[in-house]
Write an enzyme that holds these catalytic residues in place. Structure first.
Site, short mmCIF file in Angstrom:
data_model
loop_
_atom_site.label_atom_id
_atom_site.label_comp_id
_atom_site.label_asym_id
_atom_site.label_seq_id
_atom_site.Cartn_x
_atom_site.Cartn_y
_atom_site.Cartn_z
CE LYS A 177 -4.08 1.99 0.27
NZ LYS A 177 -5.08 1.92 -0.82
CG ASP A 227 -6.54 -0.45 -3.10
OD1 ASP A 227 -5.42 -0.76 -3.56
OD2 ASP A 227 -6.97 0.72 -3.10
CG ASP A 241 -4.78 -12.87 8.51
OD1 ASP A 241 -4.88 -14.11 8.49
OD2 ASP A 241 -5.54 -12.12 9.14
CG ASP A 260 -9.21 -16.08 5.67
OD1 ASP A 260 -8.19 -16.78 5.84
OD2 ASP A 260 -10.10 -15.95 6.53
C1 IPM Z 1 -3.82 -17.33 10.23
C2 IPM Z 1 -4.68 -16.93 11.41
C3 IPM Z 1 -3.77 -16.26 12.44
C4 IPM Z 1 -3.14 -15.04 11.80
C5 IPM Z 1 -4.50 -15.90 13.75
C6 IPM Z 1 -5.17 -17.11 14.39
C7 IPM Z 1 -3.58 -15.23 14.73
O1 IPM Z 1 -5.71 -16.10 11.02
O2 IPM Z 1 -2.91 -18.16 10.41
O3 IPM Z 1 -4.08 -16.86 9.12
O4 IPM Z 1 -3.77 -13.98 11.76
O5 IPM Z 1 -2.00 -15.15 11.37
MN MN Z 2 -5.85 -15.82 8.85
#
Ligand code: IPM
Ligand code: MN
Length: 356
Positions: free
Chosen positions: A186, A219, A243, A247
């Protein structure tokens, strides 16, 4: 060979998915003539309850002297009160830091049989094959955190050396793949990101001239990941962006439950864990998706134990099970009975083949 594994099953569905990963590892060891010494250790919320510490000394020492750490998940509603002094997640962060596991590899591959399991259109995700390299021991996760009555502060710091080493891991990986590297930052707002951009550009130009590096704002990366995910090969980014984006990227594959990860440092010792959490809503029901944990075990075989043939055999068994429709409820087809966690483990184990 002989290897020692520290197993930290943790909370929620952790123990359920780790049980299947261990059964798969046991079968691989048997077929290939290896000896695995498994030590199960207290970790996370379960360790807070039992010993008042999410990462007890004994657990940390066993991890430091093992060949690899296999980890389930930590956390749960029981320990997530904002006023809580001890949190399971602190154990995970301390473990990553104590092991020097600064490079978190999160591969995202769309299995052909699962193109229908994603919320995205099959024509967008078919053929996706990318790897995130998330910086794991720096940034805002590890800066000072403070709080007074009307203010809270979290500090984000990166050093040149931290950016150099993670860039090298990512560029080396890109060299073995399609030689495309996307660095995500960013830099239009953050000083740490401007440093990140400068350093990564310098390292790649000087040491990896055959790797094509592009910089992308976070972004915009979030948008392109679901618009044209096939264009990505290796992506490198700082701790918190990584992180969040991983996801998001997991949904390309169809479920958070499918994705493995490896957290590596300078040596061979690494932490292997599915990227999903402890899923308290389904814990104890035997329906959690164990593929992420099983594929993490395959990464463990490859990176820490240096057993690429064994890793590939386990990945082939997973691909076979998926192709034949062995699916937990999170990826189930409407008209086919979903399998339990253990049945998926059985499906993988029955497809593991002897070498040669
Ligand atoms: C991940 C999880 C962890 C992170 C948490 C549980 C601290 O979300 O491994 O992605 O944020 O690294
Ligand atoms: Mn995570």
């Amino acid at each position: 060979m002989k290897a020692r594994l520290a197993v930290l099953a943790g909370d929620g569905i952790g123990p359920e998915v780790i049980a299947e990963a261990l059964r798969c590892l046991g079968r691989v060891a048997q077929l290939y003539g290896h000896e695995l010494e498994v030590t199960e250790l207290a970790f996370g919320g379960a360790a807070i309850d039992a010993e008042g510490d999410p990462l007890p000394d004994r657990t940390l020492r066993a991890c430091l002297t093992s060949d690899a750490v296999l980890l389930g998940a930590v956390g749960g509603p029981k320990w997530s009160d904002p006023g809580q002094r001890l949190r399971p997640e602190q154990g995970l962060l301390r473990l990553r830091q104590s092991l020097g596991a600064f490079a978190n590899l999160r591969p995202v591959k769309v299995h052909p049989a699962l193109a229908d399991a994603s919320t995205l259109k099959p024509e967008v995700i078919q053929g996706v094959d990318l790897v995130f390299v998330r910086e794991l021991t720096g940034g805002i996760y590890f800066g000072d955190h403070s709080r007074d009555a009307d203010r809270a502060t979290d500090v984000c710091t990166y050093t040149v050396a931290e950016v150099e080493r993670i860039t090298r891991v990512a560029a080396r990986l890109a060299q073995t793949r399609r030689r495309r590297l996307t660095s995500i930052d960013k830099s239009n707002v953050l000083e740490t990101s401007r440093l990140w951009r400068e350093v990564s550009a310098r390292v790649v130009a000087a040491e990896f001239p055959e790797v094509a590096l592009e910089h992308m704002l976070v972004d915009s990366a979030a948008m392109h990941l679901i618009r044209r995910p096939r264009d990505f090969d290796v992506l490198v980014t700082e701790n918190m962006f990584g992180d969040i984006l991983t996801d998001e990227a997991a949904m390309l594959a169809g479920s958070l439950g499918l994705l493995p990860s490896a957290s590596l440092g300078e040596g061979r010792l690494g932490i292997y864990e599915p990227i999903h959490g402890s899923a308290p809503d389904i814990a104890g029901r035997g329906i959690a998706n164990p593929y992420g944990a099983i594929l993490s075990a395959a990464m463990l075989l490859r990176h820490s134990l240096q057993l690429p043939a064994e890793a590939a055999a386990l990945e082939r068994a997973v691909a076979g099970a998926l192709a034949d429709g062995a699916r937990t409820p999170d990826i189930a087809l409407a008209h086919v009975r979903a399998l339990a966690t253990r049945e998926v483990g059985d499906a993988v184990i029955s497809r593991l083949q002897r070498p040669g």
